[in-house]
Design a protein around this motif. Structure first.
Motif, PDB file in Angstrom:
ATOM      1  N   SER A  29      -3.933   8.528  -6.275  1.00 32.92           N
ATOM      2  CA  SER A  29      -4.585   7.590  -5.362  1.00 32.92           C
ATOM      3  C   SER A  29      -5.953   8.054  -4.887  1.00 32.92           C
ATOM      4  O   SER A  29      -6.911   7.275  -4.824  1.00 32.92           O
ATOM      5  CB  SER A  29      -3.690   7.323  -4.150  1.00 32.92           C
ATOM      6  OG  SER A  29      -3.431   8.540  -3.451  1.00 32.92           O
TER       7      SER A  29
ATOM      8  N   GLU B 289       2.144  12.522 -15.824  1.00 35.80           N
ATOM      9  CA  GLU B 289       2.087  11.743 -14.595  1.00 35.80           C
ATOM     10  C   GLU B 289       3.477  11.219 -14.248  1.00 35.80           C
ATOM     11  O   GLU B 289       4.200  10.742 -15.132  1.00 35.80           O
ATOM     12  CB  GLU B 289       1.106  10.573 -14.723  1.00 35.80           C
ATOM     13  CG  GLU B 289      -0.348  11.003 -14.771  1.00 35.80           C
ATOM     14  CD  GLU B 289      -1.309   9.822 -14.686  1.00 35.80           C
ATOM     15  OE1 GLU B 289      -0.842   8.694 -14.388  1.00 35.80           O
ATOM     16  OE2 GLU B 289      -2.509  10.019 -14.921  1.00 35.80           O
TER      17      GLU B 289
ATOM     18  N   LEU C  36       2.934  14.284   1.391  1.00 35.47           N
ATOM     19  CA  LEU C  36       3.491  13.780   0.135  1.00 35.47           C
ATOM     20  C   LEU C  36       4.595  12.794   0.466  1.00 35.47           C
ATOM     21  O   LEU C  36       5.518  13.107   1.226  1.00 35.47           O
ATOM     22  CB  LEU C  36       4.033  14.940  -0.704  1.00 35.47           C
ATOM     23  CG  LEU C  36       4.492  14.584  -2.122  1.00 35.47           C
ATOM     24  CD1 LEU C  36       3.313  14.098  -2.966  1.00 35.47           C
ATOM     25  CD2 LEU C  36       5.143  15.796  -2.786  1.00 35.47           C
TER      26      LEU C  36
ATOM     27  N   ARG D 181      -1.980  16.742  -8.587  1.00 32.38           N
ATOM     28  CA  ARG D 181      -3.113  15.925  -8.134  1.00 32.38           C
ATOM     29  C   ARG D 181      -2.602  14.511  -7.865  1.00 32.38           C
ATOM     30  O   ARG D 181      -1.983  13.886  -8.730  1.00 32.38           O
ATOM     31  CB  ARG D 181      -4.211  15.875  -9.187  1.00 32.38           C
ATOM     32  CG  ARG D 181      -5.408  14.990  -8.766  1.00 32.38           C
ATOM     33  CD  ARG D 181      -6.419  14.816  -9.891  1.00 32.38           C
ATOM     34  NE  ARG D 181      -6.986  16.104 -10.293  1.00 32.38           N
ATOM     35  CZ  ARG D 181      -7.007  16.545 -11.548  1.00 32.38           C
ATOM     36  NH1 ARG D 181      -6.470  15.807 -12.516  1.00 32.38           N
ATOM     37  NH2 ARG D 181      -7.542  17.708 -11.845  1.00 32.38           N
ATOM     38  N   LEU D 182      -2.833  14.013  -6.648  1.00 31.61           N
ATOM     39  CA  LEU D 182      -2.463  12.640  -6.314  1.00 31.61           C
ATOM     40  C   LEU D 182      -3.408  11.675  -7.022  1.00 31.61           C
ATOM     41  O   LEU D 182      -4.624  11.842  -6.980  1.00 31.61           O
ATOM     42  CB  LEU D 182      -2.520  12.420  -4.807  1.00 31.61           C
ATOM     43  CG  LEU D 182      -1.543  13.234  -3.950  1.00 31.61           C
ATOM     44  CD1 LEU D 182      -1.749  12.917  -2.475  1.00 31.61           C
ATOM     45  CD2 LEU D 182      -0.101  12.956  -4.358  1.00 31.61           C
TER      46      LEU D 182
ATOM     47  N   ASP E 242       4.437   7.995  -4.172  1.00 32.67           N
ATOM     48  CA  ASP E 242       3.160   8.580  -4.607  1.00 32.67           C
ATOM     49  C   ASP E 242       3.191   8.845  -6.116  1.00 32.67           C
ATOM     50  O   ASP E 242       4.160   9.391  -6.635  1.00 32.67           O
ATOM     51  CB  ASP E 242       2.889   9.903  -3.879  1.00 32.67           C
ATOM     52  CG  ASP E 242       2.382   9.706  -2.457  1.00 32.67           C
ATOM     53  OD1 ASP E 242       2.014   8.576  -2.120  1.00 32.67           O
ATOM     54  OD2 ASP E 242       2.356  10.696  -1.689  1.00 32.67           O
ATOM     55  N   ARG E 243       2.113   8.461  -6.789  1.00 32.68           N
ATOM     56  CA  ARG E 243       1.947   8.793  -8.199  1.00 32.68           C
ATOM     57  C   ARG E 243       1.093  10.052  -8.281  1.00 32.68           C
ATOM     58  O   ARG E 243       0.078  10.158  -7.592  1.00 32.68           O
ATOM     59  CB  ARG E 243       1.285   7.644  -8.966  1.00 32.68           C
ATOM     60  CG  ARG E 243       1.040   7.950 -10.460  1.00 32.68           C
ATOM     61  CD  ARG E 243       0.505   6.732 -11.188  1.00 32.68           C
ATOM     62  NE  ARG E 243       1.528   5.718 -11.318  1.00 32.68           N
ATOM     63  CZ  ARG E 243       2.449   5.702 -12.284  1.00 32.68           C
ATOM     64  NH1 ARG E 243       2.476   6.669 -13.194  1.00 32.68           N
ATOM     65  NH2 ARG E 243       3.345   4.757 -12.340  1.00 32.68           N
ATOM     66  N   LEU E 244       1.519  10.984  -9.108  1.00 32.80           N
ATOM     67  CA  LEU E 244       0.806  12.248  -9.186  1.00 32.80           C
ATOM     68  C   LEU E 244       0.797  12.784 -10.618  1.00 32.80           C
ATOM     69  O   LEU E 244       1.589  12.374 -11.459  1.00 32.80           O
ATOM     70  CB  LEU E 244       1.435  13.273  -8.240  1.00 32.80           C
ATOM     71  CG  LEU E 244       2.930  13.588  -8.427  1.00 32.80           C
ATOM     72  CD1 LEU E 244       3.134  14.735  -9.407  1.00 32.80           C
ATOM     73  CD2 LEU E 244       3.568  13.919  -7.080  1.00 32.80           C
TER      74      LEU E 244
END
Length: 215
Positions: free
Chosen positions: A197, A152, A173, A194-195, A177-179
């Motif tokens: 959120s 991540e 994007l 994969r996001l 954003d955390r992914l």
């Protein structure tokens, strides 16, 4: 100094050339220029003592080159903040006009613009803005393409490229954003992410994945 030479100094700075060696291929990909053109320009930068080159290792900026690059980046990115925040330019459109403005701006105007914008530390696409005395926090130089499957990360910044920013806007994007990286497809295929959120999955092209910096 020619605008093209300045572009090389800025992209070497952005790719981490103040701390590590940058390959000709990275420069070629980022500026969308032929490998032969990169070799020729690198030779000029080395001759002018703006950069150092180690065969089979890469290129990095000298102290002189870092100082010049910091000033170029500062001018360019302050104008990007102005165009984006004050004139409501689209993110993908700020680069070209900022490129023009940076070459016609005096140090006095640059300092007044800095004050007017309340001393921004980063430009709209996440790049650091050196202060007037050359102070700044070093950016991450880890690109999405190099993140291992299952890890991540947080999107920190994008290379300042119109086509890239338009592409990422279509993907939705964004910086911050955390992914999670799901898989790297073989043969220079896309990176599946994969996001966190909303758990949305998407594919990021192989080339774009080399322009997205994460931490």
């Amino acid at each position: 100094m020619t605008p093209m030479k300045e572009d090389y100094l800025k992209i070497i700075f952005e790719l981490g050339g103040t701390k590590k060696k940058i390959t000709n291929k990275q420069i070629s990909l980022s500026l969308n220029v032929a490998a032969g053109s990169v070799t020729e320009m690198v030779s000029k930068l080395v001759k002018e003592e703006l950069a150092s080159h180690t065969p089979y290792a890469g290129i990095s900026l000298t102290p002189k080159g870092i100082e010049v690059a910091e000033q170029l980046v500062r001018r360019h990115r302050l104008w990007e903040v102005f165009l984006y925040d004050k004139l409501e330019y689209k993110l993908a459109d700020v680069h070209d006009d900022a490129e023009i403005l940076e070459h016609t701006t005096s140090d006095r105007l640059m300092n007044h613009l800095d004050v007017f914008l309340n001393y921004p530390t980063h430009c709209p696409h996440g790049g650091v803005i050196p202060s007037a005395d050359g102070k700044y926090q070093e950016d991450s130089h880890l690109v999405l393409a190099d993140v291992t499957d299952g890890q991540e990360v947080v999107v920190e910044r994008f290379i300042d490229n119109h086509d890239l920013l338009t592409y990422l806007d279509d993907l939705k994007l964004k910086i911050g954003d955390r992914l999670k990286v799901i898989a790297h497809q073989p043969f220079e295929g896309p990176v599946k992410i994969r996001l966190i959120s909303d758990q949305q999955e998407m594919n990021v092209s192989f080339k774009a994945a080399h322009y997205i910096f994460v931490k």
